[in-house]
Scaffold this motif. Sequence first.
Motif, PDB file in Angstrom:
ATOM      1  N   ILE A   9     -10.076 -26.073   9.652  1.00  0.00           N
ATOM      2  CA  ILE A   9      -9.525 -25.473   8.773  1.00  0.00           C
ATOM      3  C   ILE A   9      -9.228 -24.341   8.522  1.00  0.00           C
ATOM      4  CG2 ILE A   9     -11.168 -27.464   8.769  1.00  0.00           C
ATOM      5  CD1 ILE A   9     -13.829 -25.492   7.912  1.00  0.00           C
ATOM      6  N   THR A  10      -9.419 -24.309   7.389  1.00  0.00           N
ATOM      7  CA  THR A  10      -8.828 -23.032   6.479  1.00  0.00           C
ATOM      8  C   THR A  10      -9.464 -21.953   5.738  1.00  0.00           C
ATOM      9  OG1 THR A  10      -8.737 -24.168   4.346  1.00  0.00           O
ATOM     10  CG2 THR A  10      -6.346 -24.295   4.898  1.00  0.00           C
ATOM     11  N   GLY A  11      -9.232 -21.050   5.602  1.00  0.00           N
ATOM     12  CA  GLY A  11     -10.442 -20.209   5.152  1.00  0.00           C
ATOM     13  C   GLY A  11     -11.134 -20.422   3.746  1.00  0.00           C
ATOM     14  N   GLY A  16     -15.968 -23.303   1.266  1.00  0.00           N
ATOM     15  CA  GLY A  16     -16.441 -24.268   0.479  1.00  0.00           C
ATOM     16  C   GLY A  16     -17.609 -24.809   1.706  1.00  0.00           C
ATOM     17  N   GLU A  17     -17.061 -24.928   3.196  1.00  0.00           N
ATOM     18  CA  GLU A  17     -18.591 -25.370   3.854  1.00  0.00           C
ATOM     19  C   GLU A  17     -19.848 -24.710   4.147  1.00  0.00           C
ATOM     20  OE1 GLU A  17     -18.471 -28.828   5.260  1.00  0.00           O
ATOM     21  OE2 GLU A  17     -16.835 -29.278   4.478  1.00  0.00           O
ATOM     22  N   VAL A  18     -19.748 -23.433   3.721  1.00  0.00           N
ATOM     23  CA  VAL A  18     -20.553 -22.207   4.329  1.00  0.00           C
ATOM     24  C   VAL A  18     -21.829 -21.665   2.614  1.00  0.00           C
ATOM     25  CG1 VAL A  18     -20.851 -22.156   6.630  1.00  0.00           C
ATOM     26  CG2 VAL A  18     -19.835 -20.793   4.646  1.00  0.00           C
ATOM     27  N   GLU A  19     -20.814 -22.484   1.150  1.00  0.00           N
ATOM     28  CA  GLU A  19     -20.845 -21.559   0.493  1.00  0.00           C
ATOM     29  C   GLU A  19     -20.861 -20.300   0.148  1.00  0.00           C
ATOM     30  OE1 GLU A  19     -24.833 -23.415  -0.709  1.00  0.00           O
ATOM     31  OE2 GLU A  19     -23.593 -26.088  -1.366  1.00  0.00           O
ATOM     32  N   VAL A  20     -20.150 -20.198   0.748  1.00  0.00           N
ATOM     33  CA  VAL A  20     -19.305 -18.498   0.348  1.00  0.00           C
ATOM     34  C   VAL A  20     -18.069 -18.134  -0.084  1.00  0.00           C
ATOM     35  CG1 VAL A  20     -21.472 -17.388   2.027  1.00  0.00           C
ATOM     36  CG2 VAL A  20     -18.383 -17.695   2.598  1.00  0.00           C
ATOM     37  N   ALA A  21     -17.615 -17.030  -0.554  1.00  0.00           N
ATOM     38  CA  ALA A  21     -16.329 -16.741  -1.092  1.00  0.00           C
ATOM     39  C   ALA A  21     -15.602 -16.841  -0.324  1.00  0.00           C
ATOM     40  CB  ALA A  21     -16.493 -15.310  -1.987  1.00  0.00           C
ATOM     41  N   LEU A  48     -15.033 -25.470  12.750  1.00  0.00           N
ATOM     42  CA  LEU A  48     -15.960 -25.782  11.606  1.00  0.00           C
ATOM     43  C   LEU A  48     -17.221 -25.188  12.445  1.00  0.00           C
ATOM     44  CD1 LEU A  48     -17.608 -26.416   9.156  1.00  0.00           C
ATOM     45  CD2 LEU A  48     -17.213 -28.600   9.751  1.00  0.00           C
ATOM     46  N   GLU A  49     -17.169 -25.158  13.516  1.00  0.00           N
ATOM     47  CA  GLU A  49     -18.712 -25.125  14.420  1.00  0.00           C
ATOM     48  C   GLU A  49     -18.453 -23.462  14.299  1.00  0.00           C
ATOM     49  OE1 GLU A  49     -15.612 -26.317  17.809  1.00  0.00           O
ATOM     50  OE2 GLU A  49     -15.692 -27.020  15.801  1.00  0.00           O
ATOM     51  N   ASP A  50     -17.540 -22.749  14.785  1.00  0.00           N
ATOM     52  CA  ASP A  50     -17.204 -21.422  14.777  1.00  0.00           C
ATOM     53  C   ASP A  50     -17.701 -21.000  13.496  1.00  0.00           C
ATOM     54  OD1 ASP A  50     -16.596 -21.536  17.365  1.00  0.00           O
ATOM     55  OD2 ASP A  50     -14.440 -21.057  16.375  1.00  0.00           O
ATOM     56  N   VAL A  51     -17.763 -21.218  12.298  1.00  0.00           N
ATOM     57  CA  VAL A  51     -17.959 -20.783  10.797  1.00  0.00           C
ATOM     58  C   VAL A  51     -18.988 -21.203  10.875  1.00  0.00           C
ATOM     59  CG1 VAL A  51     -17.699 -21.504   7.696  1.00  0.00           C
ATOM     60  CG2 VAL A  51     -14.855 -21.722   9.923  1.00  0.00           C
ATOM     61  N   PHE A  52     -19.973 -22.105  10.961  1.00  0.00           N
ATOM     62  CA  PHE A  52     -21.223 -22.120  10.967  1.00  0.00           C
ATOM     63  C   PHE A  52     -21.898 -21.542  11.561  1.00  0.00           C
ATOM     64  CE2 PHE A  52     -20.545 -26.982   9.457  1.00  0.00           C
ATOM     65  CZ  PHE A  52     -21.043 -26.684   8.893  1.00  0.00           C
ATOM     66  N   ALA A  53     -21.380 -20.840  13.496  1.00  0.00           N
ATOM     67  CA  ALA A  53     -21.894 -19.917  13.977  1.00  0.00           C
ATOM     68  C   ALA A  53     -22.200 -18.242  13.675  1.00  0.00           C
ATOM     69  CB  ALA A  53     -21.548 -19.717  15.652  1.00  0.00           C
ATOM     70  N   ALA A  54     -20.813 -18.466  12.775  1.00  0.00           N
ATOM     71  CA  ALA A  54     -20.134 -16.926  11.239  1.00  0.00           C
ATOM     72  C   ALA A  54     -21.475 -16.492  11.237  1.00  0.00           C
ATOM     73  CB  ALA A  54     -18.880 -16.700  11.585  1.00  0.00           C
ATOM     74  N   GLU A  55     -21.984 -17.651   9.974  1.00  0.00           N
ATOM     75  CA  GLU A  55     -22.517 -17.893   9.423  1.00  0.00           C
ATOM     76  C   GLU A  55     -24.400 -17.403   9.645  1.00  0.00           C
ATOM     77  OE1 GLU A  55     -25.654 -19.775   5.698  1.00  0.00           O
ATOM     78  OE2 GLU A  55     -25.178 -20.856   7.812  1.00  0.00           O
ATOM     79  N   ARG A  56     -24.382 -18.261  10.416  1.00  0.00           N
ATOM     80  CA  ARG A  56     -26.122 -17.601  11.380  1.00  0.00           C
ATOM     81  C   ARG A  56     -25.684 -16.087  11.702  1.00  0.00           C
ATOM     82  NH1 ARG A  56     -24.765 -22.952  14.102  1.00  0.00           N
ATOM     83  NH2 ARG A  56     -24.239 -21.588  15.668  1.00  0.00           N
ATOM     84  N   ALA A  57     -25.096 -16.130  12.656  1.00  0.00           N
ATOM     85  CA  ALA A  57     -24.576 -14.373  12.669  1.00  0.00           C
ATOM     86  C   ALA A  57     -24.599 -13.353  11.775  1.00  0.00           C
ATOM     87  CB  ALA A  57     -23.849 -14.216  13.945  1.00  0.00           C
ATOM     88  N   ALA A  58     -24.306 -13.606  10.460  1.00  0.00           N
ATOM     89  CA  ALA A  58     -24.064 -13.250   9.595  1.00  0.00           C
ATOM     90  C   ALA A  58     -25.817 -12.837   9.130  1.00  0.00           C
ATOM     91  CB  ALA A  58     -23.049 -13.094   8.378  1.00  0.00           C
ATOM     92  N   HIS A  59     -25.697 -14.353   8.796  1.00  0.00           N
ATOM     93  CA  HIS A  59     -27.295 -13.723   7.793  1.00  0.00           C
ATOM     94  C   HIS A  59     -28.501 -13.470   9.355  1.00  0.00           C
ATOM     95  CE1 HIS A  59     -24.991 -15.804   5.091  1.00  0.00           C
ATOM     96  NE2 HIS A  59     -25.936 -14.738   4.585  1.00  0.00           N
ATOM     97  N   GLY A  60     -27.955 -13.182  10.360  1.00  0.00           N
ATOM     98  CA  GLY A  60     -29.477 -13.002  11.380  1.00  0.00           C
ATOM     99  C   GLY A  60     -30.135 -14.206  11.768  1.00  0.00           C
ATOM    100  N   ARG A  61     -29.484 -15.744  11.812  1.00  0.00           N
ATOM    101  CA  ARG A  61     -30.400 -17.241  12.020  1.00  0.00           C
ATOM    102  C   ARG A  61     -30.029 -17.467  13.764  1.00  0.00           C
ATOM    103  NH1 ARG A  61     -28.724 -20.263   7.295  1.00  0.00           N
ATOM    104  NH2 ARG A  61     -28.137 -18.440   5.968  1.00  0.00           N
ATOM    105  N   ARG A  62     -30.590 -17.795  13.817  1.00  0.00           N
ATOM    106  CA  ARG A  62     -30.544 -18.476  15.549  1.00  0.00           C
ATOM    107  C   ARG A  62     -30.385 -19.565  15.408  1.00  0.00           C
ATOM    108  NH1 ARG A  62     -33.049 -15.553  19.834  1.00  0.00           N
ATOM    109  NH2 ARG A  62     -33.760 -13.399  18.837  1.00  0.00           N
ATOM    110  N   PRO A  63     -29.434 -20.403  16.286  1.00  0.00           N
ATOM    111  CA  PRO A  63     -29.230 -22.147  16.575  1.00  0.00           C
ATOM    112  C   PRO A  63     -30.386 -22.963  15.545  1.00  0.00           C
ATOM    113  CG  PRO A  63     -28.457 -20.813  18.533  1.00  0.00           C
ATOM    114  CD  PRO A  63     -28.759 -19.820  17.597  1.00  0.00           C
TER     115      PRO A  63
END
Length: 63
Positions: A9-11, A16-21, A48-63
């Motif tokens: 998917i595009t940036g 949009g999937e993780v509700e960020v700019a 997409l799965e990498d995007v979700f992992a990045a979102e967790r990493a950026a917010h310090g969340r575990r899977p």
Amino acid sequence: MNASTTPLITGALAAGEVEVAPATIRKWVQLGHLARAGSRGRTLLYRLEDVFAAERAAHGRRP
């Protein structure tokens, strides 16, 4: 599903999937939280799965 059949998917869609700019997606790439998985012309593509992992990493969340 293996990596060769995972849709890319595009940036803008990733944002949009993780509700960020879209700029946040670019920042995650700069910080090393997210790596591009390909490109279409000048458009960078991500898994997409990498995007979700990045979102967790950026917010310090575990899977």
